[in-house]
Design an enzyme around this catalytic site. Structure first.
Site, PDB file in Angstrom:
ATOM      1  N   TRP A  34      39.326  39.048  46.415  1.00 21.37           N
ATOM      2  CA  TRP A  34      38.611  40.326  46.310  1.00 21.37           C
ATOM      3  C   TRP A  34      37.157  40.203  46.742  1.00 21.37           C
ATOM      4  CZ3 TRP A  34      41.924  43.725  46.910  1.00 21.37           C
ATOM      5  CH2 TRP A  34      43.185  43.644  46.298  1.00 21.37           C
ATOM      6  N   ASP A  44      32.595  43.905  40.207  1.00 24.02           N
ATOM      7  CA  ASP A  44      33.961  44.419  40.354  1.00 24.02           C
ATOM      8  C   ASP A  44      34.713  44.044  39.077  1.00 24.02           C
ATOM      9  OD1 ASP A  44      36.605  44.919  40.950  1.00 24.02           O
ATOM     10  OD2 ASP A  44      36.598  43.878  42.886  1.00 24.02           O
ATOM     11  N   LYS A  71      44.791  48.627  36.637  1.00 20.50           N
ATOM     12  CA  LYS A  71      45.037  47.361  35.943  1.00 20.50           C
ATOM     13  C   LYS A  71      44.889  47.546  34.439  1.00 20.50           C
ATOM     14  CE  LYS A  71      44.648  45.307  40.159  1.00 20.50           C
ATOM     15  NZ  LYS A  71      43.735  45.143  41.271  1.00 20.50           N
TER      16      LYS A  71
HETATM   17  C1  LIG Z   1      43.238  45.129  42.425  1.00 24.10           C
HETATM   18  C2  LIG Z   1      41.828  44.752  42.667  1.00 24.10           C
HETATM   19  C3  LIG Z   1      41.090  45.313  43.705  1.00 24.10           C
HETATM   20  C4  LIG Z   1      41.674  46.304  44.686  1.00 24.10           C
HETATM   21  O1  LIG Z   1      41.987  47.483  44.051  1.00 24.10           O
HETATM   22  P1  LIG Z   1      42.594  48.733  44.840  1.00 24.10           P
HETATM   23  O2  LIG Z   1      42.566  49.790  43.781  1.00 24.10           O
HETATM   24  O3  LIG Z   1      43.964  48.359  45.284  1.00 24.10           O
HETATM   25  O4  LIG Z   1      41.709  49.052  45.969  1.00 24.10           O
HETATM   26  C5  LIG Z   1      39.780  44.918  43.853  1.00 24.10           C
HETATM   27  N1  LIG Z   1      39.211  44.034  43.017  1.00 24.10           N
HETATM   28  C6  LIG Z   1      39.901  43.467  42.009  1.00 24.10           C
HETATM   29  C7  LIG Z   1      39.226  42.493  41.106  1.00 24.10           C
HETATM   30  C8  LIG Z   1      41.231  43.808  41.797  1.00 24.10           C
HETATM   31  O5  LIG Z   1      41.915  43.247  40.786  1.00 24.10           O
END
Ligand SMILES: *Cc1c(COP(=O)(O)O)cnc(C)c1O
Length: 361
Positions: free
Chosen positions: A101, A171, A195
């Site tokens: 990521w 993030d 998530k």
């Molecule tokens: C899943 C995830 C993403 C990407 O998320 P999307 O909603 O599919 O764009 C980015 N960063 C982290 C840490 C993730 O777990």
């Protein structure tokens, strides 16, 4: 009905109480005679839904008044563009590179400016969090980007980097609301909902007021300007209404169950059960350096690909599903977000013990 223990990394398990409530309200939301899905985003009912969702998230995370909460779309991935377009005034960003990521964030930010990787764990396949002492923060960096919990590799930061007064962007897609954070340590936090919060399609951005202004990179589309969304209360266009509604139900559910502090206690207990077993198992091994282990995504292997496959497929027969590791890592990954009950982790560990007995050479 036969619910399984769903260890998916995302979209992921949601609290059963929330799903049941949504089912009850599906055809007639609070006497409106319609589903939230069918409702105008300008209706009184929806205005209340989004106002409550924001207020409840503010309570859960103790978000100070000088931060805005935005409900956006495009996933966490669109934030890899939106953050530089809005924050990269000098066109310089520093990043701590901890996996797939951060890789994507680097790739995108590099389209707009200079990206300095100030620490990286790439040398050991991202199985640890790099040393945060003596980070060389670039004097001209607009911000420092980090990925608080690395969903794919199963690592998490247990402390924050000293960014020497720079804006810290985090993030938190896979660990928001899993443990207490001090929002004031960050300039901007973003998280895709799918998530640890709700359905895919809603992205949460928590951004400090002083970072919201009209000074974005030239050509930035209106839809990618934080200021526009902040001014319009996340209603510049049609927001992901049903997703926001479910996120709101999850927030209420968390508040009714002790909030983030209580989640953190439960998450420590759940992760502890699994890691303790991994540490004594003769068959399964955790893949991450102990002190950097994620509370949300537990990665492990047997060391034998065939055996990994057999484990995944036999687990499935026991109602333990989505336990296969990310294609880039292999092995297994158990995602144990807030909504995964302790009993689910217990069922997994019990099955691992049984599998170990039957498969040790
Ligand atoms: C899943 C995830 C993403 C990407 O998320 P999307 O909603 O599919 O764009 C980015 N960063 C982290 C840490 C993730 O777990």
């Amino acid at each position: 009905m036969n619910r399984v223990y769903n260890f998916s990394a995302g979209p992921a398990v949601l609290p059963e109480e929330v799903l049941k409530q949504a089912a009850t309200e599906m055809l007639d939301y609070h006497g409106s005679g319609m589903s939230v899905m069918e409702m105008s985003h300008r209706s009184k009912e929806f205005e209340q839904i989004i106002a409550d969702a924001e207020a409840d998230l503010r309570k859960l995370m103790s978000i100070p008044d000088n931060y805005k909460v935005l409900f956006l779309q495009g996933g966490a991935t669109l934030q890899f563009s939106m953050v530089p377009l809005n924050l990269m005034k000098n066109r310089v960003m520093d990043i701590i590179h901890t996996g797939a990521w951060s890789e994507k964030a680097i790739e995108e930010a590099a389209r707009y400016g200079k990206v300095n990787v100030i620490a990286s764990s790439e040398d050991k396949a991202f199985t640890y969090i790099p040393d945060l002492d003596n980070l060389q923060i670039s004097p001209d960096a607009d911000y420092v980007h980090m990925v608080q919990n690395n969903t794919i590799f199963g690592t998490r930061f247990t402390k924050l980097p000293d960014v020497k007064g720079k804006v810290l962007v985090s993030d938190m897609s896979s660990n928001i609301l899993s443990e207490p954070f001090n929002v004031e340590d960050f300039g901007l936090i973003f998280a895709g909902a799918q998530k640890n919060i709700g359905p895919a399609g809603t992205t949460i951005v928590i951004i400090r007021d002083d970072l919201i202004n009209d000074d974005y990179l030239e050509g930035t589309p209106l839809m990618l300007q934080y200021k526009l969304h902040a001014d319009k209360g996340s209603m510049y266009n049609t927001p992901p209404t049903y997703g926001i509604y479910i996120c709101g139900l999850v927030f209420k559910h968390l508040l009714a169950n002790g909030g983030v502090e209580e989640m953190y206690k439960k998450n420590l207990k759940k992760a502890g059960l699994l890691y303790d077993y991994l540490d004594k198992s003769k068959l399964f091994k955790g893949t991450v350096r102990k002190e950097d282990r994620s509370l949300m995504n537990v990665t492990f292997v047997t060391g034998n690909e065939e055996l990994d496959k057999k484990f995944v497929s036999e687990a499935k027969k026991r109602g333990i599903v989505n336990i296969k590791g990310h294609r880039s890592v292999g092995g297994m990954r158990a995602s144990i977000y807030n909504a995964m009950p302790y009993e689910g982790v217990k069922a997994l560990v019990d099955f691992m013990e049984e599998f170990e007995k039957g498969n040790l050479a």
